[in-house]
Write a protein that holds these residues in place. Structure first.
Motif, PDB file in Angstrom:
ATOM      1  N   THR A 141      26.555  43.207  -8.134  1.00 38.66           N
ATOM      2  CA  THR A 141      25.677  43.082  -9.303  1.00 38.66           C
ATOM      3  C   THR A 141      26.438  42.583 -10.512  1.00 38.66           C
ATOM      4  O   THR A 141      25.858  41.955 -11.393  1.00 38.66           O
ATOM      5  CB  THR A 141      24.988  44.421  -9.661  1.00 38.66           C
ATOM      6  OG1 THR A 141      25.976  45.388  -9.984  1.00 38.66           O
ATOM      7  CG2 THR A 141      24.104  44.906  -8.540  1.00 38.66           C
ATOM      8  N   VAL A 142      27.724  42.867 -10.565  1.00 42.49           N
ATOM      9  CA  VAL A 142      28.528  42.422 -11.700  1.00 42.49           C
ATOM     10  C   VAL A 142      29.568  41.374 -11.307  1.00 42.49           C
ATOM     11  O   VAL A 142      30.227  40.813 -12.168  1.00 42.49           O
ATOM     12  CB  VAL A 142      29.234  43.612 -12.405  1.00 42.49           C
ATOM     13  CG1 VAL A 142      28.224  44.507 -13.060  1.00 42.49           C
ATOM     14  CG2 VAL A 142      30.104  44.387 -11.437  1.00 42.49           C
ATOM     15  N   TYR A 143      29.704  41.135 -10.023  1.00 42.67           N
ATOM     16  CA  TYR A 143      30.640  40.111  -9.548  1.00 42.67           C
ATOM     17  C   TYR A 143      29.863  39.198  -8.609  1.00 42.67           C
ATOM     18  O   TYR A 143      29.760  39.462  -7.409  1.00 42.67           O
ATOM     19  CB  TYR A 143      31.836  40.751  -8.838  1.00 42.67           C
ATOM     20  CG  TYR A 143      33.019  39.843  -8.750  1.00 42.67           C
ATOM     21  CD1 TYR A 143      33.776  39.552  -9.882  1.00 42.67           C
ATOM     22  CD2 TYR A 143      33.390  39.257  -7.551  1.00 42.67           C
ATOM     23  CE1 TYR A 143      34.862  38.702  -9.811  1.00 42.67           C
ATOM     24  CE2 TYR A 143      34.479  38.409  -7.468  1.00 42.67           C
ATOM     25  CZ  TYR A 143      35.205  38.140  -8.599  1.00 42.67           C
ATOM     26  OH  TYR A 143      36.294  37.295  -8.531  1.00 42.67           O
TER      27      TYR A 143
ATOM     28  N   ALA B  52      21.912  41.952 -14.891  1.00 40.09           N
ATOM     29  CA  ALA B  52      22.729  42.923 -14.150  1.00 40.09           C
ATOM     30  C   ALA B  52      22.070  44.296 -14.148  1.00 40.09           C
ATOM     31  O   ALA B  52      22.067  44.991 -13.128  1.00 40.09           O
ATOM     32  CB  ALA B  52      24.136  42.993 -14.743  1.00 40.09           C
TER      33      ALA B  52
ATOM     34  N   SER C 213      25.257  40.590  -3.218  1.00 31.14           N
ATOM     35  CA  SER C 213      24.801  41.945  -3.543  1.00 31.14           C
ATOM     36  C   SER C 213      23.590  42.409  -2.759  1.00 31.14           C
ATOM     37  O   SER C 213      23.687  43.331  -1.942  1.00 31.14           O
ATOM     38  CB  SER C 213      24.555  42.060  -5.045  1.00 31.14           C
ATOM     39  OG  SER C 213      23.576  41.136  -5.457  1.00 31.14           O
TER      40      SER C 213
ATOM     41  N   LEU D 232      33.600  36.343 -15.698  1.00 28.94           N
ATOM     42  CA  LEU D 232      32.204  36.703 -15.496  1.00 28.94           C
ATOM     43  C   LEU D 232      31.402  36.563 -16.783  1.00 28.94           C
ATOM     44  O   LEU D 232      30.230  36.196 -16.759  1.00 28.94           O
ATOM     45  CB  LEU D 232      32.108  38.140 -14.964  1.00 28.94           C
ATOM     46  CG  LEU D 232      30.732  38.630 -14.596  1.00 28.94           C
ATOM     47  CD1 LEU D 232      30.154  37.795 -13.459  1.00 28.94           C
ATOM     48  CD2 LEU D 232      30.780  40.084 -14.204  1.00 28.94           C
TER      49      LEU D 232
ATOM     50  N   PHE E  90      23.658  40.227 -18.944  1.00 28.78           N
ATOM     51  CA  PHE E  90      23.725  41.690 -18.916  1.00 28.78           C
ATOM     52  C   PHE E  90      22.373  42.310 -18.551  1.00 28.78           C
ATOM     53  O   PHE E  90      22.305  43.259 -17.772  1.00 28.78           O
ATOM     54  CB  PHE E  90      24.218  42.249 -20.250  1.00 28.78           C
ATOM     55  CG  PHE E  90      25.697  42.094 -20.454  1.00 28.78           C
ATOM     56  CD1 PHE E  90      26.605  42.496 -19.494  1.00 28.78           C
ATOM     57  CD2 PHE E  90      26.195  41.514 -21.603  1.00 28.78           C
ATOM     58  CE1 PHE E  90      27.967  42.336 -19.664  1.00 28.78           C
ATOM     59  CE2 PHE E  90      27.558  41.349 -21.797  1.00 28.78           C
ATOM     60  CZ  PHE E  90      28.446  41.767 -20.823  1.00 28.78           C
TER      61      PHE E  90
END
Length: 166
Positions: A22-24, A142, A29, A105, A139
């Motif tokens: 979710t963040v990478y 995410a 994911s 990111l 953001f």
């Protein structure tokens, strides 16, 4: 016993990969989480799943994929970004973590959106505003992914412990 340990290890590892993804964004994911359901079925049983389980989970995957794109693009558009800014911010999102490992990111999409706006002749302040909108959209995207993926895992746990055994 060994196969059970391997099965649970793979399921948990796929869930972890999914949440890290979710963040990478280079990690798959939602695909990892969805695949974990199959791993559980192969190692243990598919009997606990019914058609409603697959409909619900697939619907969440579709919503997640669509929302992921739309929320990110909305952040760019809301702050005045162009189509090129959306495209280059996505390129920055994919390339950024590889080029600038610690901060790529965030910086990748920011640089992509700002560069797109500068290419199109916008002033620096406007371009930076669009870049900021892109980061905010990233953001927000995410957060949406985290919520929906946790919902997928929660539904799975509920299904295999309560629904699937009845």
């Amino acid at each position: 016993m060994v196969l059970e340990i391997v099965g649970w290890t793979l399921v948990i590892a796929l869930f972890i990969i999914g949440m890290i993804g979710t963040v990478y964004p280079v990690l798959p994911s939602v695909v990892a989480i969805y695949f974990a359901f199959f791993v559980y079925g192969w190692f243990f049983t598919f009997d606990r799943y019914d058609v409603w389980f697959w409909i619900i989970q697939t619907l969440i995957v579709v919503v997640l994929v669509v929302a992921d794109y739309l929320v990110g693009a909305y952040g760019t558009k809301k702050f005045g970004g162009s189509r090129l800014a959306i495209i280059l911010s996505v390129v920055g999102l994919i390339v950024g973590p590889w080029v600038i490992p610690a901060f790529g990111l965030i910086l990748g999409p920011l640089i992509g959106a700002v560069a797109a706006e500068l290419i199109q002749g916008r002033d620096v302040n406007s371009a930076l505003r669009v870049g900021w909108g892109t980061v905010l959209g990233l953001f927000a995207s995410a957060v949406v992914k985290i919520i929906l993926q946790l919902a997928m895992i929660g539904i799975w746990i509920f299904w295999i412990t309560w629904i699937g055994i009845q």
